[in-house]
Enzyme design. Sequence first.
Site, PDB file in Angstrom:
ATOM      1  N   ASP A  74       0.815  -1.222   0.000  1.00 42.79           N
ATOM      2  CA  ASP A  74       0.000   0.000   0.000  1.00 42.79           C
ATOM      3  C   ASP A  74       0.849   1.273   0.000  1.00 42.79           C
ATOM      4  OD1 ASP A  74      -2.228  -1.569   0.124  1.00 42.79           O
ATOM      5  OD2 ASP A  74      -2.526  -1.339   2.287  1.00 42.79           O
TER       6      ASP A  74
HETATM    7  P1  NAP Z   1       0.992  -4.047   3.141  1.00 41.10           P
HETATM    8  O1  NAP Z   1       0.246  -3.081   2.308  1.00 41.10           O
HETATM    9  O2  NAP Z   1       0.282  -4.699   4.260  1.00 41.10           O
HETATM   10  O3  NAP Z   1       1.576  -5.156   2.166  1.00 41.10           O
HETATM   11  C1  NAP Z   1       2.448  -6.136   2.630  1.00 41.10           C
HETATM   12  C2  NAP Z   1       2.836  -7.031   1.460  1.00 41.10           C
HETATM   13  O4  NAP Z   1       3.837  -7.906   1.958  1.00 41.10           O
HETATM   14  C3  NAP Z   1       1.702  -7.891   0.940  1.00 41.10           C
HETATM   15  O5  NAP Z   1       1.262  -7.435  -0.328  1.00 41.10           O
HETATM   16  C4  NAP Z   1       2.299  -9.312   0.861  1.00 41.10           C
HETATM   17  O6  NAP Z   1       2.179  -9.810  -0.476  1.00 41.10           O
HETATM   18  C5  NAP Z   1       3.768  -9.114   1.217  1.00 41.10           C
HETATM   19  N1  NAP Z   1       4.284 -10.158   2.099  1.00 41.10           N
HETATM   20  C6  NAP Z   1       3.681 -10.774   3.117  1.00 41.10           C
HETATM   21  N2  NAP Z   1       4.486 -11.703   3.666  1.00 41.10           N
HETATM   22  C7  NAP Z   1       5.634 -11.652   2.956  1.00 41.10           C
HETATM   23  C8  NAP Z   1       6.866 -12.356   3.039  1.00 41.10           C
HETATM   24  N3  NAP Z   1       7.064 -13.310   3.948  1.00 41.10           N
HETATM   25  N4  NAP Z   1       7.841 -12.031   2.165  1.00 41.10           N
HETATM   26  C9  NAP Z   1       7.662 -11.074   1.215  1.00 41.10           C
HETATM   27  N5  NAP Z   1       6.513 -10.387   1.095  1.00 41.10           N
HETATM   28  C10 NAP Z   1       5.514 -10.673   1.960  1.00 41.10           C
HETATM   29  O7  NAP Z   1       2.298  -3.400   3.783  1.00 41.10           O
HETATM   30  P2  NAP Z   1       2.841  -1.922   3.815  1.00 41.10           P
HETATM   31  O8  NAP Z   1       3.129  -1.451   2.418  1.00 41.10           O
HETATM   32  O9  NAP Z   1       3.910  -1.928   4.829  1.00 41.10           O
HETATM   33  O10 NAP Z   1       1.606  -1.036   4.307  1.00 41.10           O
HETATM   34  C11 NAP Z   1       1.133  -1.037   5.651  1.00 41.10           C
HETATM   35  C12 NAP Z   1      -0.371  -1.023   5.691  1.00 41.10           C
HETATM   36  O11 NAP Z   1      -0.807  -1.087   7.065  1.00 41.10           O
HETATM   37  C13 NAP Z   1      -0.952   0.244   5.095  1.00 41.10           C
HETATM   38  O12 NAP Z   1      -2.185  -0.044   4.468  1.00 41.10           O
HETATM   39  C14 NAP Z   1      -1.198   1.091   6.315  1.00 41.10           C
HETATM   40  O13 NAP Z   1      -2.209   2.067   6.133  1.00 41.10           O
HETATM   41  C15 NAP Z   1      -1.620   0.047   7.322  1.00 41.10           C
HETATM   42  N6  NAP Z   1      -1.445   0.600   8.674  1.00 41.10           N
HETATM   43  C16 NAP Z   1      -0.218   0.682   9.225  1.00 41.10           C
HETATM   44  C17 NAP Z   1      -0.076   1.334  10.435  1.00 41.10           C
HETATM   45  C18 NAP Z   1       1.255   1.562  11.052  1.00 41.10           C
HETATM   46  O14 NAP Z   1       1.285   2.221  12.082  1.00 41.10           O
HETATM   47  N7  NAP Z   1       2.325   1.053  10.476  1.00 41.10           N
HETATM   48  C19 NAP Z   1      -1.168   1.849  11.099  1.00 41.10           C
HETATM   49  C20 NAP Z   1      -2.397   1.719  10.507  1.00 41.10           C
HETATM   50  C21 NAP Z   1      -2.513   1.092   9.311  1.00 41.10           C
HETATM   51  P3  NAP Z   1       2.257 -11.401  -0.741  1.00 41.10           P
HETATM   52  O15 NAP Z   1       1.176 -12.000   0.067  1.00 41.10           O
HETATM   53  O16 NAP Z   1       2.083 -11.543  -2.215  1.00 41.10           O
HETATM   54  O17 NAP Z   1       3.612 -11.843  -0.297  1.00 41.10           O
END
Ligand code: NAP
Length: 466
Positions: A392
């Site tokens: 994301d």
């Molecule tokens: P993400 O959007 O959750 O995407 C993570 C990606 O990692 C997935 O597409 C997945 O694809 C891949 N993945 C999972 N396991 C894996 C592995 N073992 N090896 C390689 N890839 C792997 O992550 P992000 O870009 O870090 O975004 C964070 C999300 O959390 C955002 O939507 C954000 O708004 C939300 N959020 C975060 C917080 C915070 O404080 N950090 C707070 C509120 C909301 P595959 O399954 O194809 O591997």
Amino acid sequence: MTWVLNGVYLVAAVLFILGLKAMSSPKTAAAGIKWAGVGMVLATLATFFIPGENGGLAYFAPDKTINLVLAVVAIVVGGGVAAWLGKVVKMTDMPQMVAIYNGMGGGAAALIAAVEFTRPVPPTGLHAVLAMLGAFIGSVAFSGSVLAWAKLQGVMGKAVRWPVQNLGNVIHSLVTLGLGIAIVVVGPHPILVVAFFVMALILGLALTSPIGGADMPVVISLLNAFTGLAVGLEGYVLGNPALIIAGIVVGAAGTLLTLLMAKAMNRPLTNVLFTPISGEAQSVDGPGGTMKEASAMDAAAMMRYAESVIIVPGYGMAVAGAQHKVYEMTKLLEAEGVDVKFAIHPVAGRMPGHMNVLLAEAGVPYDQIFDLDEINSDFPLCDVALVIGANDVVNPVARTDKSSPIYGMPILDADKARQCIVIKRGRGAGYSGIENALFFADNTSMLYGSAQQAVAEVVTHIKELS
Ligand code: NAP
């Protein structure tokens, strides 16, 4: 004795504030958590020296032996469980641990009020008002946090909604506050007190149940702010300066964190609370084009012969625990003269600072790690953007597609690099459940595999090329 006690409470409060300040930088964060811990030990020990009503120490009065035993048992059991959990919890499970600890704080604040209301001489006037408000907010924080824990732990489903939920919650809040006002005005009649607490606890569940997905960490932070407020209010009721200051610090920090997270996701707080997104995968048409696959050797060669590489870590790197391999790869590339930087999105992973903590644990120097605002202008000049398990936070639809649930969220501009390599296991969506246009872009290649294993293969090939 009282002034010594207040002096110790003051020292504890100063340690909380200094500790919190130190936690704002990765360099001093570990020391900060220790200072705050010392403050907590001091405040807890000082409590045993509270003077009794008839001279001596309250906890050591002969008729209060049971209190002393209960307090010691609570400290040993609670401290033991917390120490064990602190050691075994995985970084990816941190949000639910924060949720449950926060719930305990809110529950403790509510229990203080409950004890005050059942005293032979219950609080009156301002004390009664503040005790009631602390009980109200603390109970909501307790049950809301326990529900948040259950959702994140997978103990129960994600989001539960029902018709006219928002209006129902407003009426529920007003009725609960009405019961609280009745307690203040006519006194803490047992039926009123029980009804008030039951309603407040159900309100916490009702407010948290419709929220799910990416909004959960924001809600946990908000409940954390509630707990701080409740603790501060009960601190006033007990006349305990350490509780007042600690409560205000937690309340203020929780409020700021909530607002910062909501801003980083471009979701107004009112949206998070009243028009939540579920976090369950939504079927959105994928962007046009095809995903091109790259081998570990292709990725190694692209980076080995690049001048600059920006690494974008995300949740997948955390799940795979790939940070050590990533840093090993970084050092190899640097030895070949490649300029390597890390770009951290404020909500990458599952909690604020998630990626910073992991990279610090792997030994990545702090001056190699850049925030979104600092690094975004570097992407168009960089040869390779390596996205590891992030989705994301690098999705360009946030800039272009007004109908997207993440439209308006600031993203890391990995798509603007000359070449982009994405490491992920397959076609899994990100947390928001939507397809990522970056993966279909002409300059993007997908390296499929779990992050730890994929990076290990890249490391092997970089060594061969060197
Ligand atoms: P993400 O959007 O959750 O995407 C993570 C990606 O990692 C997935 O597409 C997945 O694809 C891949 N993945 C999972 N396991 C894996 C592995 N073992 N090896 C390689 N890839 C792997 O992550 P992000 O870009 O870090 O975004 C964070 C999300 O959390 C955002 O939507 C954000 O708004 C939300 N959020 C975060 C917080 C915070 O404080 N950090 C707070 C509120 C909301 P595959 O399954 O194809 O591997």
